[in-house]
Design a protein around this motif. Structure first.
Motif, PDB file in Angstrom:
ATOM      1  N   LEU A  48     -10.196  -5.763   3.893  1.00  0.00           N
ATOM      2  CA  LEU A  48      -9.219  -4.685   3.703  1.00  0.00           C
ATOM      3  C   LEU A  48      -7.862  -5.330   3.413  1.00  0.00           C
ATOM      4  CD1 LEU A  48      -8.144  -1.805   3.796  1.00  0.00           C
ATOM      5  CD2 LEU A  48      -8.039  -1.982   6.278  1.00  0.00           C
ATOM      6  N   ILE A  49      -7.319  -5.010   2.250  1.00  0.00           N
ATOM      7  CA  ILE A  49      -6.071  -5.654   1.830  1.00  0.00           C
ATOM      8  C   ILE A  49      -4.962  -4.611   1.676  1.00  0.00           C
ATOM      9  CG2 ILE A  49      -4.983  -7.044   0.001  1.00  0.00           C
ATOM     10  CD1 ILE A  49      -7.686  -8.312  -0.507  1.00  0.00           C
ATOM     11  N   THR A 101      -8.144  -6.050  -7.550  1.00  0.00           N
ATOM     12  CA  THR A 101      -8.395  -6.414  -6.144  1.00  0.00           C
ATOM     13  C   THR A 101      -9.593  -5.626  -5.617  1.00  0.00           C
ATOM     14  OG1 THR A 101      -6.004  -6.681  -5.931  1.00  0.00           O
ATOM     15  CG2 THR A 101      -7.269  -6.714  -3.890  1.00  0.00           C
ATOM     16  N   LYS A 102      -9.657  -4.357  -5.987  1.00  0.00           N
ATOM     17  CA  LYS A 102     -10.795  -3.532  -5.541  1.00  0.00           C
ATOM     18  C   LYS A 102     -12.098  -4.067  -6.153  1.00  0.00           C
ATOM     19  CE  LYS A 102     -12.707   0.642  -4.399  1.00  0.00           C
ATOM     20  NZ  LYS A 102     -13.114   1.915  -4.914  1.00  0.00           N
ATOM     21  N   ASN A 128     -13.000  -5.539  -2.481  1.00  0.00           N
ATOM     22  CA  ASN A 128     -12.142  -5.235  -1.329  1.00  0.00           C
ATOM     23  C   ASN A 128     -11.822  -3.741  -1.252  1.00  0.00           C
ATOM     24  OD1 ASN A 128     -11.571  -8.105  -0.705  1.00  0.00           O
ATOM     25  ND2 ASN A 128     -10.624  -8.031  -2.735  1.00  0.00           N
ATOM     26  N   GLN A 129     -11.405  -3.317  -0.071  1.00  0.00           N
ATOM     27  CA  GLN A 129     -10.763  -2.004   0.048  1.00  0.00           C
ATOM     28  C   GLN A 129      -9.263  -2.248  -0.083  1.00  0.00           C
ATOM     29  OE1 GLN A 129     -12.293  -0.853   3.952  1.00  0.00           O
ATOM     30  NE2 GLN A 129     -13.578   0.687   2.951  1.00  0.00           N
ATOM     31  N   VAL A 130      -8.567  -1.346  -0.774  1.00  0.00           N
ATOM     32  CA  VAL A 130      -7.132  -1.598  -1.001  1.00  0.00           C
ATOM     33  C   VAL A 130      -6.271  -0.415  -0.556  1.00  0.00           C
ATOM     34  CG1 VAL A 130      -5.397  -2.328  -2.682  1.00  0.00           C
ATOM     35  CG2 VAL A 130      -7.796  -2.862  -3.097  1.00  0.00           C
ATOM     36  N   ILE A 134      -8.835   4.265  -3.555  1.00  0.00           N
ATOM     37  CA  ILE A 134      -7.720   3.344  -3.338  1.00  0.00           C
ATOM     38  C   ILE A 134      -6.635   4.216  -2.708  1.00  0.00           C
ATOM     39  CG2 ILE A 134      -5.878   2.069  -4.506  1.00  0.00           C
ATOM     40  CD1 ILE A 134      -8.033   1.322  -6.655  1.00  0.00           C
ATOM     41  N   VAL A 135      -6.124   3.796  -1.568  1.00  0.00           N
ATOM     42  CA  VAL A 135      -5.145   4.621  -0.853  1.00  0.00           C
ATOM     43  C   VAL A 135      -3.735   4.173  -1.238  1.00  0.00           C
ATOM     44  CG1 VAL A 135      -4.248   5.170   1.442  1.00  0.00           C
ATOM     45  CG2 VAL A 135      -6.715   5.106   1.047  1.00  0.00           C
TER      46      VAL A 135
END
Ligand code: ADP
Ligand code: ASP
Ligand code: MG
Length: 413
Positions: A3-4, A29-30, A34-36, A133-134
């Protein structure tokens, strides 16, 4: 899956082109598995523009409605998160934006300078779990009554670190317009050298002495929860600087960095009666109005009278001057003098703890350029001098040279 948390500053989202560039980075990045969570500032210049609109109302400083100021200045981030989510979606990835109140970024009720107390991770977890993506608005929160609050200038850094802590992120990256933390502001001194890493304590001192690359509270937060920060550029793929716990190698440099701050003004009260309670009266009158005093110097008293000099933020200068003029009359002081054209230059380094004469080298270097020192303050890892504002850039360069900050202390010929 890691998780970044990635924070992007105003310059990085300063135009639609730049928003598209950042959207690409976030998506990459996703796609690396990864979760971003992206935390954004307002587009470059937007917060200043909003503040200037309010200034045109010419309100009395004692009657500023800070609640409404926060409603106003928090709007900048709403624009950037919406645009970013849309930019991400145009490339075919799912994104969802959140304002402070939507994820319950709870703060105290100190409008314009609020501190984060708690963040509700539930909605963020759910969105990440659903593959989004949050994208979160930095700089803002709500108090327990639901009023909008903001975290002080540069506050998105703190939002990012607080979110990284709450979400137990694996990495917190701070993307800005320089590619790391330098020995001094690279926009002032071209000899400035990028540091591979810097300790929390040194970064805290640099930030509080004027290096605005990270908001002080973000570093306090990171230190408290032991979160390493990676400060890097959104315009290149280069590694930046890691802000982390100190280690032995960091002590090699006597001085790690130089910072300058032009945002203070000084006020002197002459001929005040030297008796118990006078300093308390003066400084509580300032503190009661929420004005933060930085340096204070009191002279030895002569014939029962003394002088007191202190610095306040430049924005509060006129207001402080009028308060102090009133107090001076009340306590029977002689007169009040002020000077807005000052700057504070500071050298910072954990190596200072074990080296003598660092301060004297600083004073001699300034003296060689004929730069007069008006005030001095020190801590275990910092020496600061107040000088005339016009010498700021010169002083930074001279001190950078004096302590040979362009050379890597690890480098052996
Ligand atoms: P952002 O909008 O990304 O938050 P800021 O303008 O708040 O960026 O901070 C980045 C700026 O900090 C740089 O452009 C630089 O001028 C300034 N700065 C001051 N001191 C330093 C330093 N020691 N290292 C890097 N940047 C610094
Ligand atoms: N937009 C806010 C400011 O300009 C917060 C930030 O950029 O971190 O201070
Ligand atoms: Mg900033």
């Amino acid at each position: 899956m890691a998780l970044i948390v990635q924070k992007y500053g105003g310059t990085s989202v300063g135009s639609i082109e730049r928003i598209k560039n950042v959207a690409r980075r976030i998506i990459a990045t996703k796609h690396q598995g990864n979760q971003v969570i992206a935390v954004l500032s307002a587009m470059a210049g937007e917060t200043d523009r909003l503040l200037k609109l309010a200034e045109q109302l010419e309100f009395d400083p004692e009657k500023i409605n800070e609640r409404e100021m926060d409603v106003l200045v928090s709007t900048g981030e709403q624009v950037s998160i919406a645009l970013m989510s849309m930019a991400i979606e145009t490339v075919g990835e799912k994104a969802c934006s959140f304002l402070g109140h939507q994820i319950q970024i709870l703060t105290d009720d100190e409008y314009t300078q609020a501190r984060i107390e708690r963040i509700d991770p539930e909605r963020i977890h759910k969105a990440l779990y659903d593959g989004y993506i949050v994208v979160i608005a930095g700089f803002q929160g709500i108090d327990k009554e639901g009023n909008i609050t903001t975290l002080g200038r540069g506050g998105s850094d703190t939002s990012a670190v607080a979110i990284a802590t709450t979400m137990k992120a694996d990495l917190c990256e701070i993307y800005t317009d320089v590619d790391g933390i330098y020995t001094t502001d690279p926009n002032i001194c071209h000899q400035a050298r990028k540091l591979a890493k810097i300790s929390y304590d040194e970064m805290l001192e640099l930030a509080s002495q004027g290096a605005k690359v990270l908001q002080i509270r973000s570093v306090e937060f990171a230190k408290k929860y032991g979160i390493p920060l990676h400060v890097r550029s959104s315009f290149s793929a280069d590694e930046g600087t890691i802000v982390c716990q100190e280690d032995k190698s960091m002590e090699k440099a006597v001085v790690s960095g130089v910072a300058a701050n032009k945002n203070e003004a000084k006020i002197t009260i002459h001929g005040i009666p030297d008796r118990p309670g006078i300093a308390a009266t003066i400084f509580s009158s300032i503190a009661d109005r929420g004005i933060v005093v930085d340096m204070i110097i009191q002279n030895i008293s002569e014939e029962g009278l003394t002088d007191l000099t202190f610095t306040v933020p430049k924005d509060n200068y006129q207001y402080s001057l009028s308060i102090i003029n009133d107090i001076c009359r009340q306590i029977g002081g002689k007169n009040v003098l002020g000077d807005e054209k000052i700057a504070k230059v500071s050298i910072v380094g954990i190596g200072m703890r074990t080296h003598a004469n660092v301060a004297s080298r600083m004073f001699s270097a300034l003296a060689r350029e004929n730069i007069n020192i008006m005030m001095i303050s020190t801590s275990e890892i910092k020496v600061s001098c107040v000088i005339a504002e016009k010498y700021t850039e010169l002083a930074v360069r001279v001190l950078h040279d004096e302590f040979q900050l362009d050379k890597d202390p690890d480098y052996k010929e």
